[in-house]
Design an enzyme around this catalytic site. Structure first.
Site, short mmCIF file in Angstrom:
data_model
loop_
_atom_site.label_atom_id
_atom_site.label_comp_id
_atom_site.label_asym_id
_atom_site.label_seq_id
_atom_site.Cartn_x
_atom_site.Cartn_y
_atom_site.Cartn_z
N ARG A 184 0.67 -36.88 9.23
CA ARG A 184 0.90 -35.68 10.02
C ARG A 184 2.38 -35.48 10.36
NH1 ARG A 184 -4.15 -35.27 14.30
NH2 ARG A 184 -5.53 -34.09 12.92
N GLY A 201 -10.31 -36.55 9.42
CA GLY A 201 -9.62 -37.79 9.63
C GLY A 201 -10.16 -38.96 8.83
N GLY A 203 -11.34 -31.54 12.86
CA GLY A 203 -12.09 -30.48 13.52
C GLY A 203 -11.58 -29.09 13.13
N LYS A 206 -22.66 -37.48 12.77
CA LYS A 206 -23.57 -36.59 13.50
C LYS A 206 -23.84 -35.30 12.75
CE LYS A 206 -23.31 -36.41 18.06
NZ LYS A 206 -22.65 -36.12 19.35
#
Ligand code: 3PG
Ligand code: MG
Length: 384
Positions: free
Chosen positions: A42, A334, A357, A179
């Site tokens: 990043r 990630g 996200g 999830k």
């Protein structure tokens, strides 16, 4: 999507430019307390923008959040390691302290925004990974300053929004991670554009349960079984699920091979006390067959608990197949980006996204708060 770009800013010679970056990098703490950056992607990814601004003669100040310090200063989240790395890759760029040390950042407090932009002549957003947050440093400055998307942000948006627009076919999306509830929105959105969706990782068990399989002690979101069943009824032929698994028996501990516990290949039914922790070799082969047919691939989320070498094979097999494919390949998120980097395969991927996200939300919604803010900046009004 038309965003104001660096070229749409007024002349910058001698001007002060505030750059919002996402330097929220993974850190590892040594026994002596010093923190080390484990992946500087990043930071490196922001360099083209920082360098371009410096070449225009601008004075460049960067800002970022790091971790979740909850609105007050906390040495564990100080930017020292980031500042040191930034000084190596972009000498001369200043860096403000962690934005989230002030509660005004997450609250998008107007007083915090005023303090942040004070003295600056222009704003550049290159923080793709944080553009899904309507936080002060993301949505505030474009209300008053001439603003632009940096190189990294512009490229991320072009690639990820492009997947929704006109992907080369077959377009195969590979989704994993723990999830299913986090991914339902993106699954629904991808079902509109992708030809096949491969599902692995912890989230596959809720789908397997919806097919009537036993899941033993594997991850299961019981309240999502009906939703998964409805998705399978409507789109089942396009959703590819595991048919075998690598599982850990009673008494075993994830991440601790020394604790014992039997590791076994199972079919899609997991007995009581057993935990499915990776796709099995048969499934890996079947997934690879689908991957090899693809002309566009999006991969988000590991296929198993790859930090534990006993359950890394599925993620490795998929990573190698994606890296070796002739498709246009995009890895987002990630964990899958980390897997690709760890395996030394990042250079074989066309686009490794810096956003987890943010990349999912852009795929799902087609827009992000940070992008909306840039499009309504004072200098963006006359752009088509
Ligand atoms: C990330 O790493 O996900 C981004 O930097 C955003 O951080 P956040 O999830 O803490 O808002
Ligand atoms: Mg996050």
């Amino acid at each position: 999507m038309r965003l104001p770009l660096l070229e749409d800013l007024p002349p910058l010679d001698g001007r002060r430019v505030l750059v919002r970056a996402d330097f929220n990098v993974p850190l590892e703490q040594a026994p002596d307390g010093t923190r080390r950056i484990t992946d500087d992607l990043r930071i490196r990814a922001a360099v083209p923008t920082l360098r371009w601004l410096q070449e225009q003669g601008a004075h460049v100040t960067a800002c970022t959040h790091l971790g979740r310090p909850k609105g007050k200063p906390d040495v564990r989240f100080s930017l020292d390691p980031v500042r040191a790395r930034l000084a190596e890759v972009a000498p001369g760029v200043e860096l403000l302290e962690n934005l989230r040390f002030d509660p005004g950042e997450e609250a998008d407090d107007p007083a915090f925004v005023s303090r942040l932009v004070d003295g600056f002549d222009a704003y550049v957003d290159d923080a793709f990974g944080a553009c899904h947050r309507a936080h002060a440093s993301i949505v505030g400055p474009p209300r008053t300053l001439p603003s632009a998307a940096g190189r990294l942000l512009a490229e991320e948006v072009e690639v990820l929004a492009g997947l929704r627009d006109d992907p080369r076919r077959p377009f195969v999306a590979i989704l994993g991670g723990a999830k299913v509830s986090d991914k339902l929105g993106v699954i629904q959105a991808l079902l509109q554009v992708a030809d096949r969706i491969i599902v692995g990782g912890g989230m596959c068990f809720t789908f397997l349960a919806a097919q009537g399989h036993r899941t033993g002690a594997s991850l299961l979101e019981a309240d999502q079984v009906d939703t998964c069943r409805a998705l399978l009824e409507e789109h089942g032929e396009r959703i590819v699920l595991p048919h075998d698994l690598t599982a850990l028996g009673p008494g075993g501990k994830i991440g601790d091979p020394a604790a014992g516990g039997e590791v076994r290949q199972l079919h899609a039914d997991v007995p009581d006390g057993w935990m499915g922790l990776d796709i099995g070799p048969g499934t890996a082969g079947a997934f690879i067959d689908v991957i090899e047919e693809a002309r566009t691939i999006l991969w988000n989320g590991p296929m198993g608990v790859f930090e534990d070498p006993r359950f890394a094979a599925g993620t490795r097999a998929v990573a190698e197949a994606v890296a070796g494919s002739r498709a246009f390949t995009v890895v987002g998120g990630g964990d899958s980006a980390a897997a690709v980097a760890q395996l030394g395969l990042a250079a074989d991927i066309d686009h490794v996204s810096t956003g987890g996200g943010a990349s999912l939300e852009l795929l799902e919604q087609g827009d992000l708060p940070g992008l909306e803010a840039l499009r309504s900046a004072p200098n963006a009004h006359d752009l088509v």
